[in-house]
Design a protein around this motif. Structure first.
Motif, short mmCIF file in Angstrom:
data_model
loop_
_atom_site.label_atom_id
_atom_site.label_comp_id
_atom_site.label_asym_id
_atom_site.label_seq_id
_atom_site.Cartn_x
_atom_site.Cartn_y
_atom_site.Cartn_z
N PRO A 108 10.93 -3.59 -25.51
CA PRO A 108 12.36 -3.34 -25.30
C PRO A 108 13.01 -2.88 -26.61
CG PRO A 108 11.86 -5.70 -25.18
CD PRO A 108 10.56 -4.99 -25.36
N PRO A 109 14.09 -2.11 -26.49
CA PRO A 109 14.76 -1.61 -27.70
C PRO A 109 15.46 -2.72 -28.49
CG PRO A 109 16.00 -1.00 -25.74
CD PRO A 109 14.73 -1.63 -25.28
N GLY A 110 15.71 -3.82 -27.85
CA GLY A 110 16.36 -4.93 -28.54
C GLY A 110 15.73 -6.24 -28.09
N ARG A 161 -0.18 1.17 -20.60
CA ARG A 161 0.84 1.64 -21.55
C ARG A 161 2.22 1.04 -21.26
NH1 ARG A 161 -0.18 7.00 -24.27
NH2 ARG A 161 -2.41 7.34 -24.06
N LEU A 162 2.58 1.00 -19.98
CA LEU A 162 3.88 0.44 -19.64
C LEU A 162 3.91 -1.07 -19.88
CD1 LEU A 162 4.83 2.50 -16.48
CD2 LEU A 162 5.96 2.53 -18.70
N SER A 185 17.84 -6.16 -22.55
CA SER A 185 16.83 -5.14 -22.90
C SER A 185 15.47 -5.54 -22.35
CB SER A 185 16.74 -4.97 -24.42
OG SER A 185 17.94 -4.46 -24.94
N THR A 186 15.11 -6.80 -22.51
CA THR A 186 13.83 -7.29 -22.00
C THR A 186 13.77 -7.17 -20.48
OG1 THR A 186 13.71 -8.86 -23.84
CG2 THR A 186 12.28 -9.28 -21.96
N GLY A 187 14.84 -7.54 -19.82
CA GLY A 187 14.90 -7.44 -18.36
C GLY A 187 14.86 -6.00 -17.89
N ALA A 188 15.53 -5.12 -18.61
CA ALA A 188 15.56 -3.70 -18.23
C ALA A 188 14.17 -3.09 -18.32
CB ALA A 188 16.54 -2.94 -19.11
N VAL A 189 13.45 -3.38 -19.39
CA VAL A 189 12.09 -2.85 -19.55
C VAL A 189 11.19 -3.37 -18.44
CG1 VAL A 189 10.03 -2.92 -21.02
CG2 VAL A 189 12.25 -2.38 -22.02
N ARG A 190 11.31 -4.64 -18.14
CA ARG A 190 10.49 -5.23 -17.07
C ARG A 190 10.81 -4.59 -15.73
NH1 ARG A 190 12.40 -9.53 -14.94
NH2 ARG A 190 13.08 -10.44 -16.89
N LEU A 191 12.09 -4.42 -15.45
CA LEU A 191 12.52 -3.82 -14.19
C LEU A 191 12.06 -2.36 -14.07
CD1 LEU A 191 14.15 -4.25 -11.59
CD2 LEU A 191 16.16 -3.46 -12.83
N ILE A 192 12.21 -1.61 -15.14
CA ILE A 192 11.78 -0.20 -15.13
C ILE A 192 10.27 -0.12 -14.91
CG2 ILE A 192 11.48 1.84 -16.59
CD1 ILE A 192 14.26 1.09 -17.84
N THR A 193 9.53 -0.95 -15.62
CA THR A 193 8.07 -0.96 -15.48
C THR A 193 7.67 -1.29 -14.06
OG1 THR A 193 7.80 -1.59 -17.80
CG2 THR A 193 5.95 -2.01 -16.33
N ASP A 194 8.28 -2.33 -13.50
CA ASP A 194 7.95 -2.71 -12.12
C ASP A 194 8.28 -1.59 -11.15
OD1 ASP A 194 7.13 -5.17 -13.04
OD2 ASP A 194 8.94 -6.24 -12.39
N ARG A 195 9.44 -0.96 -11.30
CA ARG A 195 9.86 0.10 -10.39
C ARG A 195 8.95 1.32 -10.46
NH1 ARG A 195 12.56 -3.17 -7.79
NH2 ARG A 195 14.80 -3.36 -7.96
N VAL A 196 8.51 1.66 -11.65
CA VAL A 196 7.64 2.82 -11.82
C VAL A 196 6.27 2.58 -11.21
CG1 VAL A 196 6.40 4.20 -13.55
CG2 VAL A 196 8.82 3.71 -13.86
N LEU A 197 5.74 1.39 -11.38
CA LEU A 197 4.36 1.13 -10.97
C LEU A 197 4.21 0.63 -9.54
CD1 LEU A 197 3.03 -0.51 -14.25
CD2 LEU A 197 2.73 1.85 -13.46
N GLU A 198 5.27 0.16 -8.92
CA GLU A 198 5.17 -0.33 -7.55
C GLU A 198 4.73 0.80 -6.62
OE1 GLU A 198 9.02 -1.88 -6.60
OE2 GLU A 198 8.70 -3.73 -7.72
N ALA A 235 8.17 5.63 -8.54
CA ALA A 235 7.90 7.04 -8.80
C ALA A 235 6.42 7.31 -9.07
CB ALA A 235 8.74 7.51 -9.99
N HIS A 236 5.86 6.64 -10.05
CA HIS A 236 4.45 6.86 -10.41
C HIS A 236 3.52 6.31 -9.33
CE1 HIS A 236 1.03 7.44 -13.07
NE2 HIS A 236 0.63 6.24 -12.73
N GLY A 237 3.79 5.10 -8.90
CA GLY A 237 2.94 4.47 -7.89
C GLY A 237 2.91 5.23 -6.58
N ALA A 238 4.06 5.68 -6.11
CA ALA A 238 4.13 6.41 -4.84
C ALA A 238 3.43 7.76 -4.94
CB ALA A 238 5.58 6.60 -4.42
N ALA A 239 3.63 8.45 -6.05
CA ALA A 239 2.98 9.76 -6.22
C ALA A 239 1.46 9.60 -6.26
CB ALA A 239 3.49 10.44 -7.49
N ASN A 240 0.99 8.64 -7.03
CA ASN A 240 -0.46 8.43 -7.12
C ASN A 240 -1.04 7.99 -5.78
OD1 ASN A 240 -0.59 9.20 -9.74
ND2 ASN A 240 -1.03 7.18 -10.57
N LYS A 241 -0.33 7.13 -5.08
CA LYS A 241 -0.82 6.66 -3.78
C LYS A 241 -0.91 7.82 -2.79
CE LYS A 241 0.23 3.47 -0.02
NZ LYS A 241 1.21 2.56 0.56
N ALA A 242 0.12 8.65 -2.73
CA ALA A 242 0.12 9.80 -1.80
C ALA A 242 -0.98 10.80 -2.16
CB ALA A 242 1.49 10.48 -1.82
N PHE A 243 -1.14 11.06 -3.45
CA PHE A 243 -2.16 12.01 -3.89
C PHE A 243 -3.55 11.46 -3.58
CE2 PHE A 243 -4.07 14.44 -7.69
CZ PHE A 243 -4.33 15.55 -6.91
#
Length: 123
Positions: free
Chosen positions: A58-60, A52-53, A65-78, A82-90
């Motif tokens: 990007p909104p524009g 999904r991510l 905008s393109t860089g921000a979406v890529r950065l957010i996606t990378d940060r969430v899934l690494e 947030a998402h990657g760390a929680a899933n890994k710990a669980f």
């Protein structure tokens, strides 16, 4: 403070001796199976989030905008995101629990097998 009729120092509890408990290996195996299903579901959630991510637009059309979406996606899934760390710990907690239960179940079965052989020793 309201007095509810409880002693302030109940003293030592009753002595307990001869206690026993029963282990049901079938229920332990069901628990292990359920935890393994939870691990599979967690893996499905991770794949779904990645998919999904990866489709997030990007909104524009600008580079920011393109860089921000890529950065957010990378940060969430690494792994430390947030998402990657929680899933890994669980996942690690679930896997450790499965390992501990499996070890306990195998030890229980080994001891039960040894106990069943006690009366069958030829001298």
């Amino acid at each position: 403070m309201e007095d509810r009729g409880y002693p302030t120092d109940p003293g030592p509890g009753p002595a307990v001796s001869g206690g026993s408990f029963e282990v049901d290996p079938e229920n332990i195996q069901k628990l292990i199976d359920g935890l393994n299903e939870a691990i599979d579901e967690l893996n499905d959630i991770s794949r779904d989030a990645t998919s999904r991510l990866g489709q997030l637009q990007p909104p524009g059309a600008d580079d920011y905008s393109t860089g921000a979406v890529r950065l957010i996606t990378d940060r969430v899934l690494e792994d430390d995101g947030a998402h990657g760390a929680a899933n890994k710990a669980f996942r690690e907690a679930l896997e450790a629990t499965v390992d501990n239960l499996t070890t306990t179940l195998n030890e229980y079965r080994r001891i039960e097998e040894e106990n069943s052989q006690i009366g069958n020793i030829d001298v």
